[in-house]
Design an enzyme around this catalytic site. Structure first.
Site, mmCIF file in Angstrom:
data_model
loop_
_atom_site.group_PDB
_atom_site.id
_atom_site.type_symbol
_atom_site.label_atom_id
_atom_site.label_comp_id
_atom_site.label_asym_id
_atom_site.label_seq_id
_atom_site.Cartn_x
_atom_site.Cartn_y
_atom_site.Cartn_z
ATOM 1 N N GLN A 5 -1.400 -16.233 2.109
ATOM 2 C CA GLN A 5 -2.702 -15.437 2.290
ATOM 3 C C GLN A 5 -3.285 -14.889 0.825
ATOM 4 O OE1 GLN A 5 -2.869 -12.564 5.920
ATOM 5 N NE2 GLN A 5 -0.598 -12.594 5.331
ATOM 6 N N TYR A 32 15.265 -7.863 4.195
ATOM 7 C CA TYR A 32 14.010 -8.114 3.506
ATOM 8 C C TYR A 32 13.646 -7.186 2.480
ATOM 9 C CZ TYR A 32 8.884 -8.170 2.579
ATOM 10 O OH TYR A 32 7.768 -8.101 1.981
#
Length: 295
Positions: free
Chosen positions: A13, A124
């Site tokens: 993106q 993460y």
């Protein structure tokens, strides 16, 4: 030939937005040409591009999948960025490294400052926090930009998922007790290019280095973001489903998300004069683009 801004992240993106907004000054690279899992590819592409500035938008962003592959997440979020930062240091050029609100646990109860200690709740967030430290240690001209809840008309993201789900389901259940700052990839890309422009105009200044927060203005829950996106889609004739707010506990995931990861972005405005637009306006523009393009 002018040295480009090298943007990693392939068709992601942010990389896509940077390429679209930055035009010919941007050289975007990604797999298989540039791959953090293949360290020599980092060196090869860097040498070939001879950039004047690098934006690292490449990362392992699959939050739940990271729980099952910490080594893979660490290669993408720590080792690869550290190697890239070392190349930037050797070349004497700036690196803008994109990070995340998930370096925090969400328990502060108010927006996070750049000086707040990190406290990630999963693999993460932990690898992204480790990556921040590695990049800053390797490159004296490194800027770490933490952002949050990124969406765009392309790629896999929450806004697109909601708009598409509304065509299949009359009722949607969306988490309503997690808070953050939704961020348009286009807005973030414009902000990054403004930072790059300031560095080029003024030369590198000591205050430019370090950690900055860069997210859309305002705050929301996932439920609130979903409603805003679906209301924008309804103006294009799309169905407006019933959107029910649920608790995080009602939607269990392998990785625990921060309950309140709002970022205080005042430092970015103070140092670079960059403030991202209000998220509601940007969500509406994103949905207009998404549906106007027939995607």
């Amino acid at each position: 030939m002018t040295h480009p801004i090298l943007v990693t992240g392939g068709s992601g993106q942010l990389a896509s937005s940077l390429a679209a907004i930055g035009g010919e000054q941007v050289r975007r690279v990604g797999r298989p040409e540039f791959d953090f899992d293949v360290p020599p590819s980092i060196d090869t592409i860097f040498a070939r591009a001879a950039p004047r500035l690098v934006v690292n938008a490449a990362a392992w962003t699959a939050v739940d999948a990271a729980e099952a592959d910490e080594a893979g997440a660490a290669r993408a979020n720590v080792a690869g960025p550290a190697r890239l930062a070392g190349l930037c240091a050797d070349a004497g050029i700036p690196l803008i490294h994109v990070s995340t609100d998930y370096v925090f646990d969400g328990d502060k109860g108010e927006p996070y400052l750049e000086t707040d200690p990190t406290s990630p709740t999963g693999v993460y967030g932990r690898t992204k926090a480790d990556g921040e430290r590695a990049v800053l240690a390797a490159c004296p001209r490194a800027i770490v930009l933490r952002t949050s809840w990124v969406y765009s008309p392309t790629g896999k993201n929450f806004v697109r998922t909601m708009v598409e789900a509304a065509t299949r389901h009359p009722t949607l259940r969306v988490v309503g007790d997690q808070y953050g700052r939704p961020t348009s990839a286009d807005d973030l890309a414009a902000g990054i290019l403004a930072i790059a422009g300031r560095i080029e105009a003024d030369g590198w200044q000591e205050q430019y280095g370090g950690i900055f927060h860069a997210a859309g203005s305002g705050e929301a829950t996932w439920h609130g973001l979903a409603v805003a996106a679906l209301e924008a889609a309804a103006r294009h004739g799309r169905p407006m489903p019933d959107v029910i707010a649920i608790r995080t506990a009602d939607w269990p995931t392998p990785a625990r998300r921060p309950s309140d990861s709002r970022l205080d972005c005042s430092k970015l405005d103070r140092v670079f004069g960059v403030r991202l637009p209000p998220w509601r306006r940007s969500v509406s523009a994103t949905v207009d683009h998404l549906l106007g393009a027939g995607q």
